[in-house]
Design an enzyme around this catalytic site. Structure first.
Site, short mmCIF file in Angstrom:
data_model
loop_
_atom_site.label_atom_id
_atom_site.label_comp_id
_atom_site.label_asym_id
_atom_site.label_seq_id
_atom_site.Cartn_x
_atom_site.Cartn_y
_atom_site.Cartn_z
N ARG A 242 0.84 -1.18 0.00
CA ARG A 242 0.00 0.00 0.00
C ARG A 242 0.89 1.24 0.00
O ARG A 242 1.92 1.28 0.66
CB ARG A 242 -0.92 0.02 1.23
CG ARG A 242 -2.14 -0.87 1.11
CD ARG A 242 -3.11 -0.36 0.02
NE ARG A 242 -4.27 -1.22 -0.15
CZ ARG A 242 -4.36 -2.20 -1.05
NH1 ARG A 242 -3.35 -2.47 -1.87
NH2 ARG A 242 -5.47 -2.92 -1.15
N GLU A 271 -2.98 7.70 -4.51
CA GLU A 271 -3.42 7.18 -5.81
C GLU A 271 -4.71 7.84 -6.27
O GLU A 271 -5.60 8.01 -5.43
CB GLU A 271 -3.69 5.66 -5.70
CG GLU A 271 -2.43 4.86 -5.66
CD GLU A 271 -2.69 3.36 -5.48
OE1 GLU A 271 -3.76 2.88 -5.87
OE2 GLU A 271 -1.79 2.70 -4.96
N HIS A 289 -0.79 0.37 -10.05
CA HIS A 289 -1.47 -0.60 -9.17
C HIS A 289 -1.95 -1.82 -9.96
O HIS A 289 -3.15 -2.12 -10.01
CB HIS A 289 -2.64 0.07 -8.42
CG HIS A 289 -3.04 -0.64 -7.16
ND1 HIS A 289 -3.50 0.02 -6.04
CD2 HIS A 289 -3.03 -1.96 -6.84
CE1 HIS A 289 -3.78 -0.87 -5.10
NE2 HIS A 289 -3.51 -2.09 -5.57
C1 8YV Z 1 -6.54 -4.91 -6.16
C2 8YV Z 1 -4.95 -4.97 -4.18
O1 8YV Z 1 -6.42 -4.67 -7.50
O2 8YV Z 1 -6.21 -6.81 -3.46
C3 8YV Z 1 -5.59 -5.82 -3.15
O3 8YV Z 1 -5.44 -5.50 -1.96
O4 8YV Z 1 -4.22 -4.11 -3.88
C4 8YV Z 1 -5.18 -5.20 -5.64
O5 8YV Z 1 -4.85 -6.51 -5.93
C5 8YV Z 1 -7.32 -3.79 -5.59
O6 8YV Z 1 -6.97 -3.45 -4.33
C6 8YV Z 1 -8.78 -4.13 -5.66
O7 8YV Z 1 -9.55 -3.53 -4.67
#
Ligand code: 8YV
Length: 323
Positions: A242, A271, A289
């Site tokens: 993150r 982001e 991302h």
């Molecule tokens: C997703 C991610 O694309 O799953 C997660 O925590 O960071 C990514 O794989 C995104 O967050 C979908 O909400």
């Protein structure tokens, strides 16, 4: 009995949308725009289930309204720092995520970033496409070797272990990690991984520092100025976790001061905004991302949400219930 009404906040994999359409009274976000707080509140008031993603800030403020009809937030993603779990629980909502199905995919991308930044892949591509390549020469675009180096992992959950397996088995890398909740010994079998007593110990030892802790209050700016000073000047930072785990301004300062050699980033503090100075740097690789962005994984993630809400509306406890 009427089918439960489900609002999906973004476009999903078409096969998953089709399943949702068949099983539920499903409403999709036709133009795939990021929903505003007011739109999320409308969704909470009008549907039995809301299916958000990381781009939806389901904050205490969003949840602090009267007349919530929704009973479940089936989040599409493993990370859940975009949802205030306490507020969701207080509002009577069940919240689920999608662990496991995106582990390999995200680990693959962490390796891609390591290789890309160390071997100057982005820079080389830009150079060639710009027509600047004058031909092979022994000193041209020398990068840093990855094989045999030390990989430091901050967090040693499922994704970190998948990264460690790839790095150790495929690239003969040594593994050092720190996690306040260390995994079971059997989950580390064959990795020859050294457990560090602190993140600082990892920073000091690693040629590559890869982040695999959750986002949120507890890890906010965990990697800041002090961390960069503790890293080796030849080290690379990799972040597929993150964005707010890293103090992006401190990262820019560390890169400018040569405290570290480069960074491979898939996630950002604000982001989709990216600190402009990063865009000017050749020794960083920046991705939008994409950790879980394969057809196979996005389908699996969506189907995992379907499984969770099916269980919920079938009167069972969903397997990925967070609260
Ligand atoms: C997703 C991610 O694309 O799953 C997660 O925590 O960071 C990514 O794989 C995104 O967050 C979908 O909400």
């Amino acid at each position: 009995m009427a089918k439960p009404k489900v609002i999906v906040t973004r476009r999903w994999h078409p096969e998953v949308e089709q399943v949702l359409q068949e099983r539920y009274d499903a409403q999709f976000n036709e133009d795939d725009h990021p929903m505003t707080a007011a739109e999320l509140q409308d969704a909470l008031r009008s549907a039995d289930a809301v299916l958000p993603t990381v781009s939806d800030k389901v904050s205490a403020e969003v949840l602090g309204i009267d007349g919530i009809r929704a009973r479940i937030l089936g989040s599409n993603g493993v990370g859940f720092n975009h949802i205030d779990l306490d507020a969701a629980k207080a509002a009577g909502l069940t919240v689920t995520n999608t662990p496991e199905v995106l582990t390999d995919c995200t680990a693959d991308l962490a390796l891609a970033l390591m290789l890309a930044v160390a071997r100057r892949v982005g820079e080389g591509e830009r150079h060639l496409r710009a027509g600047e390549w004058s031909g092979w020469r022994p000193t041209h675009m020398m990068g840093t070797s990855v094989s045999g180096k030390t990989l430091g992992l901050i967090g040693m959950g499922r994704i970190a272990r998948a990264v460690a397996r790839r790095a150790h088995r495929g690239f003969d890398m040594k593994i050092i990690y720190h996690d306040p909740f260390p995994p079971r010994a059997e989950d580390l079998e064959g990795l020859d991984a050294l457990q560090a007593g602190s993140p600082e110990e990892v920073y000091a030892a690693a040629d590559f520092v890869s982040l695999h802790c959750p986002g949120g209050k507890e890890t906010y700016h965990l990697v800041g100025a002090d961390a960069f000073r503790a890293m080796q000047p030849g080290a690379f930072l990799i972040n597929t976790a993150r964005g707010d785990v890293v103090d992006e301004a401190a990262l820019v300062a560390a890169l400018e001061a040569g405290e570290i050699a480069g960074a491979g980033l898939d996630v950002f503090e604000k982001e989709p905004a990216v600190t402009p100075a990063l865009l000017e740097m050749e020794n960083v690789v920046l991705l939008p991302h994409l950790g879980s962005a394969t057809h196979e994984t996005r389908k699996a993630m969506g189907m995992r949400v379907v499984e969770n809400i099916d269980a919920f509306f079938g009167g069972e406890t969903p397997r990925d219930k967070l609260v």
